[in-house]
Design a protein around this motif. Structure first.
Motif, mmCIF file in Angstrom:
data_model
loop_
_atom_site.group_PDB
_atom_site.id
_atom_site.type_symbol
_atom_site.label_atom_id
_atom_site.label_comp_id
_atom_site.label_asym_id
_atom_site.label_seq_id
_atom_site.Cartn_x
_atom_site.Cartn_y
_atom_site.Cartn_z
ATOM 1 N N VAL A 16 42.631 37.416 31.889
ATOM 2 C CA VAL A 16 42.551 36.634 33.120
ATOM 3 C C VAL A 16 41.753 37.439 34.130
ATOM 4 O O VAL A 16 41.722 38.669 34.081
ATOM 5 N N ALA A 17 41.110 36.712 35.047
ATOM 6 C CA ALA A 17 40.344 37.372 36.093
ATOM 7 C C ALA A 17 40.583 36.661 37.411
ATOM 8 O O ALA A 17 40.772 35.442 37.448
ATOM 9 N N ALA A 18 40.558 37.446 38.482
ATOM 10 C CA ALA A 18 40.774 36.929 39.829
ATOM 11 C C ALA A 18 39.438 36.861 40.561
ATOM 12 O O ALA A 18 38.709 37.852 40.626
ATOM 13 N N VAL A 19 39.143 35.696 41.096
ATOM 14 C CA VAL A 19 37.950 35.517 41.919
ATOM 15 C C VAL A 19 38.413 35.557 43.369
ATOM 16 O O VAL A 19 39.125 34.667 43.827
ATOM 17 N N MET A 20 38.048 36.645 44.060
ATOM 18 C CA MET A 20 38.451 36.861 45.448
ATOM 19 C C MET A 20 37.195 36.873 46.307
ATOM 20 O O MET A 20 36.306 37.704 46.080
ATOM 21 N N ILE A 21 37.120 35.945 47.244
ATOM 22 C CA ILE A 21 35.926 35.806 48.078
ATOM 23 C C ILE A 21 36.313 35.926 49.552
ATOM 24 O O ILE A 21 37.264 35.293 50.001
ATOM 25 N N VAL A 22 35.548 36.765 50.278
ATOM 26 C CA VAL A 22 35.715 36.947 51.721
ATOM 27 C C VAL A 22 34.325 36.989 52.350
ATOM 28 O O VAL A 22 33.491 37.817 51.952
ATOM 29 N N ASP A 23 34.068 36.109 53.299
ATOM 30 C CA ASP A 23 32.788 36.109 54.027
ATOM 31 C C ASP A 23 31.583 36.205 53.095
ATOM 32 O O ASP A 23 30.697 37.050 53.277
ATOM 33 N N ASN A 24 31.565 35.362 52.080
ATOM 34 C CA ASN A 24 30.473 35.318 51.099
ATOM 35 C C ASN A 24 30.287 36.625 50.328
ATOM 36 O O ASN A 24 29.197 36.919 49.844
ATOM 37 N N HIS A 25 31.355 37.415 50.223
ATOM 38 C CA HIS A 25 31.398 38.608 49.374
ATOM 39 C C HIS A 25 32.458 38.361 48.309
ATOM 40 O O HIS A 25 33.482 37.738 48.577
ATOM 41 N N VAL A 26 32.227 38.883 47.111
ATOM 42 C CA VAL A 26 33.202 38.772 46.033
ATOM 43 C C VAL A 26 33.584 40.179 45.586
ATOM 44 O O VAL A 26 32.750 41.096 45.596
ATOM 45 N N LEU A 27 34.840 40.341 45.205
ATOM 46 C CA LEU A 27 35.309 41.644 44.735
ATOM 47 C C LEU A 27 35.034 41.763 43.235
ATOM 48 O O LEU A 27 35.409 40.884 42.461
ATOM 49 N N ILE A 28 34.359 42.856 42.859
ATOM 50 C CA ILE A 28 34.109 43.154 41.448
ATOM 51 C C ILE A 28 34.654 44.547 41.154
ATOM 52 O O ILE A 28 34.944 45.318 42.072
ATOM 53 N N HIS A 29 34.800 44.846 39.865
ATOM 54 C CA HIS A 29 35.264 46.183 39.501
ATOM 55 C C HIS A 29 34.612 46.629 38.204
ATOM 56 O O HIS A 29 34.008 45.839 37.486
ATOM 57 N N LYS A 30 34.736 47.922 37.924
ATOM 58 C CA LYS A 30 34.262 48.475 36.657
ATOM 59 C C LYS A 30 35.076 49.714 36.332
ATOM 60 O O LYS A 30 35.658 50.342 37.215
ATOM 61 N N TYR A 119 36.187 49.631 42.633
ATOM 62 C CA TYR A 119 36.028 48.273 43.154
ATOM 63 C C TYR A 119 34.951 48.257 44.227
ATOM 64 O O TYR A 119 34.722 49.262 44.911
ATOM 65 N N GLN A 120 34.335 47.077 44.404
ATOM 66 C CA GLN A 120 33.346 46.934 45.455
ATOM 67 C C GLN A 120 33.241 45.467 45.863
ATOM 68 O O GLN A 120 33.225 44.574 45.011
ATOM 69 N N TRP A 121 33.195 45.220 47.173
ATOM 70 C CA TRP A 121 32.900 43.890 47.703
ATOM 71 C C TRP A 121 31.380 43.755 47.745
ATOM 72 O O TRP A 121 30.705 44.592 48.349
ATOM 73 N N VAL A 122 30.853 42.727 47.107
ATOM 74 C CA VAL A 122 29.405 42.546 46.999
ATOM 75 C C VAL A 122 29.024 41.169 47.546
ATOM 76 O O VAL A 122 29.700 40.178 47.229
ATOM 77 N N PRO A 123 27.960 41.089 48.339
ATOM 78 C CA PRO A 123 27.501 39.771 48.773
ATOM 79 C C PRO A 123 27.156 38.896 47.574
ATOM 80 O O PRO A 123 26.482 39.351 46.640
ATOM 81 N N ILE A 124 27.647 37.686 47.571
ATOM 82 C CA ILE A 124 27.414 36.788 46.436
ATOM 83 C C ILE A 124 25.927 36.615 46.171
ATOM 84 O O ILE A 124 25.493 36.585 45.018
ATOM 85 N N ASN A 125 25.101 36.564 47.220
ATOM 86 C CA ASN A 125 23.669 36.371 46.999
ATOM 87 C C ASN A 125 22.972 37.628 46.478
ATOM 88 O O ASN A 125 21.783 37.581 46.180
ATOM 89 N N ASN A 126 23.682 38.755 46.331
ATOM 90 C CA ASN A 126 23.111 39.975 45.737
ATOM 91 C C ASN A 126 23.546 40.186 44.289
ATOM 92 O O ASN A 126 23.153 41.174 43.670
ATOM 93 N N LEU A 127 24.346 39.292 43.743
ATOM 94 C CA LEU A 127 24.876 39.492 42.395
ATOM 95 C C LEU A 127 23.797 39.486 41.321
ATOM 96 O O LEU A 127 23.963 40.103 40.277
ATOM 97 N N GLU A 128 22.680 38.808 41.564
ATOM 98 C CA GLU A 128 21.595 38.750 40.580
ATOM 99 C C GLU A 128 21.079 40.148 40.241
ATOM 100 O O GLU A 128 20.555 40.369 39.162
ATOM 101 N N LYS A 129 21.235 41.091 41.155
ATOM 102 C CA LYS A 129 20.719 42.452 40.974
ATOM 103 C C LYS A 129 21.723 43.362 40.262
ATOM 104 O O LYS A 129 21.414 44.518 39.977
#
Length: 158
Positions: A16-30, A119-129
């Motif tokens: 399972v994965a959690a999609v957490m969005i704040v101010d057009n940023h999404v939390l990702i981890h590695k 973990y890092q909050w990343v702007p959704i429009n920067n995910l392509e990179k």
């Protein structure tokens, strides 16, 4: 016990994965040793439902109590990782905090489990990179589906 099964060089994984969005940023981890990122979450335990699992995983990893808002994607994900072939069933849930808001950081940070995951909050429009798996996440977060989608995700190599 996790709902993960190993058969020779093949792994079946229920995640399972959690999609957490704040101010057009999404939390990702590695994992600190990996080069690729993923959505926070983890393995479902045997006899545990997926809703309880995603709530438990967020609490264990980040110390946050969340509620599940809705299922976004049900995936059948086939990939190679650490010289093993994975067949992963993944459920991606949009979640929100029960009390207050998510703790937003501009920098990378470690969660409750120490330095194993970053973990890092990343702007959704920067995910392509960003090297983010499964790859459909990089573009799908721009417009979340109105109803749950079933996706079959093909192999990648790390």
């Amino acid at each position: 016990m996790d709902a993960t099964f190993y058969i020779e060089k093949t792994v079946f994984n229920y995640r399972v994965a959690a999609v957490m969005i704040v101010d057009n940023h999404v939390l990702i981890h590695k994992q600190t040793k990996d080069e690729h990122w993923a959505m926070p979450g983890g393995r479902v335990e045997l006899l545990e439902d997926s809703l309880s699992s995603v709530v438990r995983e967020v609490k264990e990893e980040l110390g946050i109590d969340v509620k599940v808002d809705r299922l976004l994607w049900f995936t059948e994900n086939f990939f190679d990782y650490n010289n093993k072939n994975y067949h992963e069933i993944g459920l991606y849930y949009q979640v929100s905090p029960l009390n207050g808001s998510f703790n937003f950081h501009n920098e990378e940070f470690f969660g409750e489990e120490g330095e194993r995951l970053v973990y890092q909050w990343v702007p959704i429009n920067n995910l392509e990179k960003i090297k983010l798996y499964p790859e459909f996440i990089r573009t799908s977060l721009n417009q979340l589906p109105d109803a749950p989608q079933h996706l079959i995700v093909h192999k990648y190599s790390n």
